[in-house]
Design a protein around this motif. Structure first.
Motif, PDB file in Angstrom:
ATOM      1  N   UNK A  43      71.289  -8.153 115.850  1.00 20.93           N
ATOM      2  CA  UNK A  43      69.874  -7.766 115.888  1.00 20.93           C
ATOM      3  C   UNK A  43      69.570  -6.713 116.954  1.00 20.93           C
ATOM      4  N   UNK A  44      70.226  -6.756 118.111  1.00 26.55           N
ATOM      5  CA  UNK A  44      69.945  -5.767 119.157  1.00 26.55           C
ATOM      6  C   UNK A  44      70.330  -4.364 118.676  1.00 26.55           C
ATOM      7  N   UNK A  45      71.478  -4.253 118.037  1.00 22.42           N
ATOM      8  CA  UNK A  45      71.919  -2.949 117.523  1.00 22.42           C
ATOM      9  C   UNK A  45      71.025  -2.486 116.382  1.00 22.42           C
ATOM     10  N   UNK A  46      70.602  -3.425 115.538  1.00 24.26           N
ATOM     11  CA  UNK A  46      69.715  -3.080 114.418  1.00 24.26           C
ATOM     12  C   UNK A  46      68.361  -2.611 114.961  1.00 24.26           C
ATOM     13  N   UNK A  47      67.854  -3.268 115.989  1.00 25.67           N
ATOM     14  CA  UNK A  47      66.581  -2.844 116.604  1.00 25.67           C
ATOM     15  C   UNK A  47      66.712  -1.414 117.138  1.00 25.67           C
ATOM     16  N   UNK A  48      67.772  -1.136 117.872  1.00 21.53           N
ATOM     17  CA  UNK A  48      67.969   0.204 118.442  1.00 21.53           C
ATOM     18  C   UNK A  48      68.054   1.250 117.336  1.00 21.53           C
ATOM     19  N   UNK A  49      68.767   0.929 116.249  1.00 24.47           N
ATOM     20  CA  UNK A  49      68.893   1.846 115.105  1.00 24.47           C
ATOM     21  C   UNK A  49      67.525   2.150 114.508  1.00 24.47           C
ATOM     22  N   UNK A  50      66.715   1.123 114.249  1.00 25.65           N
ATOM     23  CA  UNK A  50      65.410   1.341 113.621  1.00 25.65           C
ATOM     24  C   UNK A  50      64.461   2.076 114.561  1.00 25.65           C
TER      25      UNK A  50
END
Length: 109
Positions: A43-50
């Motif tokens: 989720x942390x990487x997905x948040x940064x991507x979005x």
């Protein structure tokens, strides 16, 4: 919006409204996303991507068609925003695990 599984519908709603908390809630804790030849895990990487994607491109996604094959939901969207070639049709392939997205692969449609 067309008849999509709740997690998929919630993903598009959250993405179009820049609601990062709601978007992250659509994913399993160890979900994977592949977009533009990059892989984001968790989720942390997905948040940064979005967050980066929205700041850079200001995308708005409009689902056009969808099909479900078991746990995989394929959605063709028209995405418009601040990027060369806008708008573009993208294929979002969601792999569901229960009520959440375990994997999302985004490619040109």
């Amino acid at each position: 919006m067309m008849n999509l599984p709740p997690a998929v519908k919630a993903y598009f709603d959250a993405a179009n409204h820049q609601d990062h908390e709601a978007l992250l809630a659509c994913f399993t804790p160890d979900a994977e996303v592949e977009d533009e030849n990059n892989r984001y895990v968790g989720r942390a990487a997905i948040r940064a991507w979005k967050e980066e994607s929205f700041a850079k491109y200001r995308p708005v996604q409009e689902p056009r068609s969808a099909k479900t094959d078991g746990a995989v939901v394929s959605v063709v969207t028209t995405v418009s925003g601040n990027f060369p070639g806008s708008p573009v049709d993208l294929l979002h392939e969601f792999t569901l695990e229960g009520d959440a997205v375990a994997r999302l692969n985004i490619t040109l449609a």
